[in-house]
Design an enzyme around this catalytic site. Structure first.
Site, PDB file in Angstrom:
ATOM      1  N   ASN A 182       0.856  -0.868  -0.466  1.00  0.00           N
ATOM      2  CA  ASN A 182       0.005  -0.327  -0.176  1.00  0.00           C
ATOM      3  C   ASN A 182       0.982   0.984  -0.171  1.00  0.00           C
ATOM      4  OD1 ASN A 182       0.664  -0.479   2.334  1.00  0.00           O
ATOM      5  ND2 ASN A 182      -1.447   0.300   3.592  1.00  0.00           N
ATOM      6  N   GLU A 283       5.349  -3.022  12.462  1.00  0.00           N
ATOM      7  CA  GLU A 283       3.827  -1.580  12.515  1.00  0.00           C
ATOM      8  C   GLU A 283       2.727  -2.794  12.093  1.00  0.00           C
ATOM      9  OE1 GLU A 283       1.668   0.490  10.571  1.00  0.00           O
ATOM     10  OE2 GLU A 283       2.886   0.826   9.099  1.00  0.00           O
ATOM     11  N   CYS A 317      -3.196   1.309   6.737  1.00  0.00           N
ATOM     12  CA  CYS A 317      -3.171   1.189   8.318  1.00  0.00           C
ATOM     13  C   CYS A 317      -3.753   1.592   8.874  1.00  0.00           C
ATOM     14  CB  CYS A 317      -1.802   0.938   8.626  1.00  0.00           C
ATOM     15  SG  CYS A 317      -0.682   1.695   8.408  1.00  0.00           S
ATOM     16  N   GLU A 492       8.912   4.209  14.611  1.00  0.00           N
ATOM     17  CA  GLU A 492       9.317   4.506  12.904  1.00  0.00           C
ATOM     18  C   GLU A 492       9.207   6.023  12.323  1.00  0.00           C
ATOM     19  OE1 GLU A 492       9.676   0.689  10.044  1.00  0.00           O
ATOM     20  OE2 GLU A 492       7.211   1.872  10.098  1.00  0.00           O
TER      21      GLU A 492
END
Length: 513
Positions: A182, A283, A317, A492
């Site tokens: 994505n 993640e 997400c 991150e």
């Protein structure tokens, strides 16, 4: 064994590259971006089997091109190359690493239009969004080119006069990176930028749906002067991915594994890494609440939801997944939202002007979204608009609004990953928070309120790693991106993005008397 000796004669891609009609027809200026081979130890190498797998454009089913279908043999070669390169890379100065990352950033910026167009062809996202992702992705290279020189240690006050105590940070070693479809550019730069800044080397396994973006980044890393073996890319089909992923987790030469993707796969990788007690960064999936309180600016809340839901056709997400609207503004909000969706969403091929919502990544994802909507409606939810497959093509789904949704319905229990907005009306702040926190996911959350006291209460109470307050777009290179609960481990971006790629080494200097 080195990659050249393993694979024999290595075909340099600029000699063997064949552009498909799909690539020729969409304004790509630089054929060098289109690679069929993987990138291992500074060489462009084919699969040992000679096999390729096709990559298709989800907007029309057209084959964009084919790439090497690599397996364990090639993955081991990539890990070996990264391990060998680490022996010298970790000895470079922060200034040297900073300069190379900056050059990589400069090249991405120089060629961002080609990178964006290539991304549209393999992912389907609208061109305007692809351009945005390239800028977002390159920002991590820029950020970590600067942060490389700010990896500081500490001097500790010794309890005795005969000793001095110092902490320094050292790179962990080889980092395996498994990245999603994505955000096929930014999820690599966000990881690799931090790793290289810290002094680590990496092996990247991109999603089988979007390998071309990863290979293009490797091309630019090579042009930037990043030494052979520091960045490696292994491409694999869905069939070979489990074996590749297992080796990337289990190899004793790998120091850490970093993954963006589904919670289910993240748990599997976590378990595999446990055998070697490896550093891990995850993640994972989300189920983000989006709360609109009575005190909110309805106009701003609608605008924020349009961004938080329809970017990448809802396939992010941190997409708003459960929309909670207080009863005092529910009807006004719903009317304004319906108007915005009707006027602002244009479904179609991402290369066409004006398109804002592209296809879902593949037919399987489309069927999943369709089933979630059907089951939610069967349980009593009402369709305000949309609700079915779009006529634009087999992977397109209509922008959809559902009302009367309850917590036990599938659209509220699962991450939808599609352009579907399920809405639940609530009465009190306490009710909204209870509903919002009733999930094992805790990645992103959003809420809109103009009540300052409420803003602080709700911001403290939402169980998520990130919260957008009167804001639907929260990502940036400067922020610590990550979740809690089953939405992941580590962060991150920001200065904290380097933490997972370093360890603290304690130095005790004795005998000073």
């Amino acid at each position: 064994m080195t990659a050249p000796s393993l694979f024999g004669t290595v075909l340099r891609l600029h000699k063997s590259r064949v552009l498909t009609a799909a690539l020729r027809g969409h304004g790509l200026r630089f054929a060098s971006f289109v690679h069929q081979e993987g990138y291992i130890g500074g060489q462009w190498v084919p699969a040992a089997s000679g096999k390729l797998f096709p990559v298709t454009n989800p907007a029309n089913g057209e084959v964009v091109g084919s790439v090497a279908d690599m397996g364990e043999e090639e993955t081991q070669a990539a890990i070996d190359a990264a391990h060998t390169a680490f022996q010298t890379w970790h000895k470079t100065t922060a200034k040297e690493r900073s300069g190379l990352l900056r050059q990589w950033y400069n090249l991405v910026e120089e060629h961002k239009e080609d990178l964006a167009r290539l991304m549209v062809l393999e992912s389907g996202k609208p061109l305007v969004e692809a351009r945005g992702e390239i800028s977002y992705g390159s920002a991590f290279l820029e950020w970590y080119s600067e942060e490389a020189r700010r990896i500081y240690g500490e001097v500790v006050q010794s309890p005795v006069t005969s000793k001095e105590m110092v902490f320094i940070r050292r790179p962990i070693g080889v980092a395996s990176m498994i990245t999603p479809w994505n955000f096929p550019n930014a999820m690599i730069t966000r990881k690799a930028g931090a790793a290289l800044a810290a002094g680590c080397t990496c092996v990247v396994k991109p999603a089988e749906d979007t390998p071309f973006s990863a290979l293009a980044l490797a091309e630019l890393a090579e042009k930037a002067g990043i030494p052979p073996g520091v960045v490696n890319v292994v491409t694999a089909s869905r069939g070979n991915t489990p074996a590749v992923g297992n080796l990337m987790c289990s190899s004793p030469k790998v120091a850490g594994v970093f993954f963006t993707g589904s919670t289910g796969v993240g748990k599997l990788l976590y378990n595999q890494c446990a055998q070697g007690v490896k550093r891990i960064g995850l993640e994972l999936g989300g189920n983000a609440p989006f709360i609109v309180f009575n005190s909110a600016s309805v106009k701003d809340a609608v605008a924020g939801l349009m961004v938080a839901k329809f970017r990448n056709a809802g396939q992010t997400c941190i997409s708003a997944n459960r929309v909670l609207v207080q009863e005092g503004v529910h009807d006004q909000f719903l009317a304004a939202l319906k108007e915005a969706v009707e006027q602002q969403t244009v479904v179609g091929d991402g290369m066409k002007d004006g398109v804002t919502v592209g296809p879902l990544i593949n037919a399987a994802q489309l069927k999943r979204v369709e089933k979630i909507v059907q089951e939610t409606v069967a349980c009593g939810a009402q369709v305000v608009m949309g609700g079915s497959v779009h006529s634009a093509g087999e992977c397109f789904f209509q922008p959809t609004i559902l009302t009367g949704v309850t917590e036990d319905m599938r659209a509220f229990k699962e991450e939808i990953f599609g352009p579907v907005i399920p809405i639940k009306k609530f009465e009190t702040e306490e009710e909204a928070l209870k509903t919002a926190n009733a999930t094992q996911h805790g990645l992103a959350s959003y809420f809109y309120s103009q009540d300052v006291s409420q803003v602080w209460r709700v911001a403290r109470s939402l169980e998520a790693g990130m919260t957008g307050i009167n804001e639907g777009l929260i990502s940036a290179a400067e922020v610590a991106f990550g979740g809690i609960k089953e939405s992941g481990i580590g962060r991150e971006g920001s200065k904290h993005g380097i933490d997972d790629y370093t360890y603290i080494k304690y130095l005790c200097f004795g005998g000073i008397n």
